[in-house]
Design a protein around this motif. Structure first.
Motif, PDB file in Angstrom:
ATOM      1  N   PHE A  48       0.868  -1.177   0.000  1.00  0.00           N
ATOM      2  CA  PHE A  48       0.000   0.000   0.000  1.00  0.00           C
ATOM      3  C   PHE A  48       0.901   1.222   0.000  1.00  0.00           C
ATOM      4  O   PHE A  48       1.131   1.852   1.026  1.00  0.00           O
ATOM      5  N   ASP A  49       1.455   1.528  -1.159  1.00  0.00           N
ATOM      6  CA  ASP A  49       2.376   2.645  -1.330  1.00  0.00           C
ATOM      7  C   ASP A  49       1.547   3.882  -1.662  1.00  0.00           C
ATOM      8  O   ASP A  49       1.341   4.222  -2.826  1.00  0.00           O
ATOM      9  N   PHE A  50       1.037   4.529  -0.609  1.00  0.00           N
ATOM     10  CA  PHE A  50       0.018   5.570  -0.728  1.00  0.00           C
ATOM     11  C   PHE A  50       0.630   6.895  -1.181  1.00  0.00           C
ATOM     12  O   PHE A  50       0.903   7.797  -0.397  1.00  0.00           O
ATOM     13  N   ARG A  51       0.836   6.971  -2.495  1.00  0.00           N
ATOM     14  CA  ARG A  51       1.339   8.187  -3.149  1.00  0.00           C
ATOM     15  C   ARG A  51       0.991   8.058  -4.627  1.00  0.00           C
ATOM     16  O   ARG A  51       0.828   6.940  -5.132  1.00  0.00           O
ATOM     17  N   PRO A  52       0.845   9.157  -5.345  1.00  0.00           N
ATOM     18  CA  PRO A  52       0.583   9.048  -6.772  1.00  0.00           C
ATOM     19  C   PRO A  52       1.663   8.204  -7.456  1.00  0.00           C
ATOM     20  O   PRO A  52       2.855   8.410  -7.245  1.00  0.00           O
ATOM     21  N   GLY A  53       1.227   7.206  -8.215  1.00  0.00           N
ATOM     22  CA  GLY A  53       2.137   6.274  -8.867  1.00  0.00           C
ATOM     23  C   GLY A  53       2.451   5.052  -8.030  1.00  0.00           C
ATOM     24  O   GLY A  53       3.048   4.093  -8.508  1.00  0.00           O
ATOM     25  N   GLY A  54       2.059   5.057  -6.753  1.00  0.00           N
ATOM     26  CA  GLY A  54       2.335   3.949  -5.851  1.00  0.00           C
ATOM     27  C   GLY A  54       1.463   2.737  -6.128  1.00  0.00           C
ATOM     28  O   GLY A  54       0.338   2.850  -6.622  1.00  0.00           O
ATOM     29  N   THR A  55       1.968   1.576  -5.785  1.00  0.00           N
ATOM     30  CA  THR A  55       1.287   0.303  -6.018  1.00  0.00           C
ATOM     31  C   THR A  55       0.459  -0.104  -4.804  1.00  0.00           C
ATOM     32  O   THR A  55       0.891   0.056  -3.665  1.00  0.00           O
ATOM     33  N   TRP A  56      -0.710  -0.672  -5.099  1.00  0.00           N
ATOM     34  CA  TRP A  56      -1.576  -1.241  -4.077  1.00  0.00           C
ATOM     35  C   TRP A  56      -1.883  -2.669  -4.485  1.00  0.00           C
ATOM     36  O   TRP A  56      -2.526  -2.906  -5.502  1.00  0.00           O
ATOM     37  N   LEU A  57      -1.384  -3.617  -3.717  1.00  0.00           N
ATOM     38  CA  LEU A  57      -1.633  -5.039  -3.963  1.00  0.00           C
ATOM     39  C   LEU A  57      -2.444  -5.597  -2.801  1.00  0.00           C
ATOM     40  O   LEU A  57      -2.074  -5.408  -1.635  1.00  0.00           O
ATOM     41  N   LEU A  58      -3.533  -6.278  -3.114  1.00  0.00           N
ATOM     42  CA  LEU A  58      -4.335  -6.903  -2.079  1.00  0.00           C
ATOM     43  C   LEU A  58      -4.973  -8.169  -2.612  1.00  0.00           C
ATOM     44  O   LEU A  58      -5.088  -8.360  -3.821  1.00  0.00           O
ATOM     45  N   THR A  59      -5.356  -9.021  -1.683  1.00  0.00           N
ATOM     46  CA  THR A  59      -6.140 -10.202  -2.003  1.00  0.00           C
ATOM     47  C   THR A  59      -7.470 -10.056  -1.300  1.00  0.00           C
ATOM     48  O   THR A  59      -7.521  -9.842  -0.087  1.00  0.00           O
ATOM     49  N   MET A  60      -8.540 -10.128  -2.085  1.00  0.00           N
ATOM     50  CA  MET A  60      -9.873 -10.134  -1.512  1.00  0.00           C
ATOM     51  C   MET A  60     -10.281 -11.592  -1.335  1.00  0.00           C
ATOM     52  O   MET A  60     -10.129 -12.396  -2.255  1.00  0.00           O
ATOM     53  N   HIS A  61     -10.785 -11.908  -0.147  1.00  0.00           N
ATOM     54  CA  HIS A  61     -11.208 -13.264   0.177  1.00  0.00           C
ATOM     55  C   HIS A  61     -12.736 -13.274   0.158  1.00  0.00           C
ATOM     56  O   HIS A  61     -13.374 -12.609   0.985  1.00  0.00           O
ATOM     57  N   GLY A  62     -13.289 -14.003  -0.799  1.00  0.00           N
ATOM     58  CA  GLY A  62     -14.731 -14.016  -0.966  1.00  0.00           C
ATOM     59  C   GLY A  62     -15.441 -14.952  -0.012  1.00  0.00           C
ATOM     60  O   GLY A  62     -14.844 -15.891   0.519  1.00  0.00           O
TER      61      GLY A  62
END
Length: 149
Positions: A48-62
């Motif tokens: 969660f690289d919270f800046r413009p251009g930063g990457t957000w990777l997550l896994t949603m568990h259904g």
């Protein structure tokens, strides 16, 4: 380019909190993990690289037991005003969450925009319900989280 309103889902909610309090729930990955996703989903945030251009990777568990990997890029961020991402994996879209002070709280406007009208029409029913649930979960996080105090 096709008209944005014909390929977007727009939702809104009023939250009895300041824009800063709402933005805190958008910008803190621990808090985002608690509310992100429709009802029944949980999220694990890997980056969660919270800046413009930063990457957000997550896994949603259904609730069906399946995991859904997600990759997004933060595109525009303005403290207490705007949270915008480009979703890069699976369905491609942009999501803009705008915060506006309104009376004794904040009006939250959520707009998810797809590349084409055809793509949006394929997912419109699911997206509308999921976005409404996301906003309800965000409001609950802002109003009831111990982190909000």
């Amino acid at each position: 380019m096709q008209a944005v309103d014909k390929r977007s889902d727009s939702q809104g909610v009023f939250i009895a909190a300041t824009p800063a309090q709402v933005f805190a729930a958008l910008s803190d990955p621990t808090r985002v993990a608690r509310w992100w996703g429709p009802d029944g989903f949980t999220s694990t945030i890997h980056q969660f690289d919270f800046r413009p251009g930063g990457t957000w990777l997550l896994t949603m568990h259904g609730p069906d037991g399946k995991d859904y990997a997600n990759e997004s890029r933060f595109t525009r961020l303005a403290s207490d005003e705007l949270f915008e991402i480009e979703h890069l994996s699976g369905h491609h879209f942009t999501l803009a969450i705008e915060l506006r002070a309104s009376g004794q709280g904040t009006r939250v406007n959520w707009r998810q925009t797809f590349d084409t009208i055809e793509h949006y029409q394929c997912v419109a029913d699911f997206v509308a319900g999921a976005n409404q649930q996301n906003l309800q979960r965000l409001a609950a996080e802002v109003l009831h989280s111990p982190d909000a105090r």
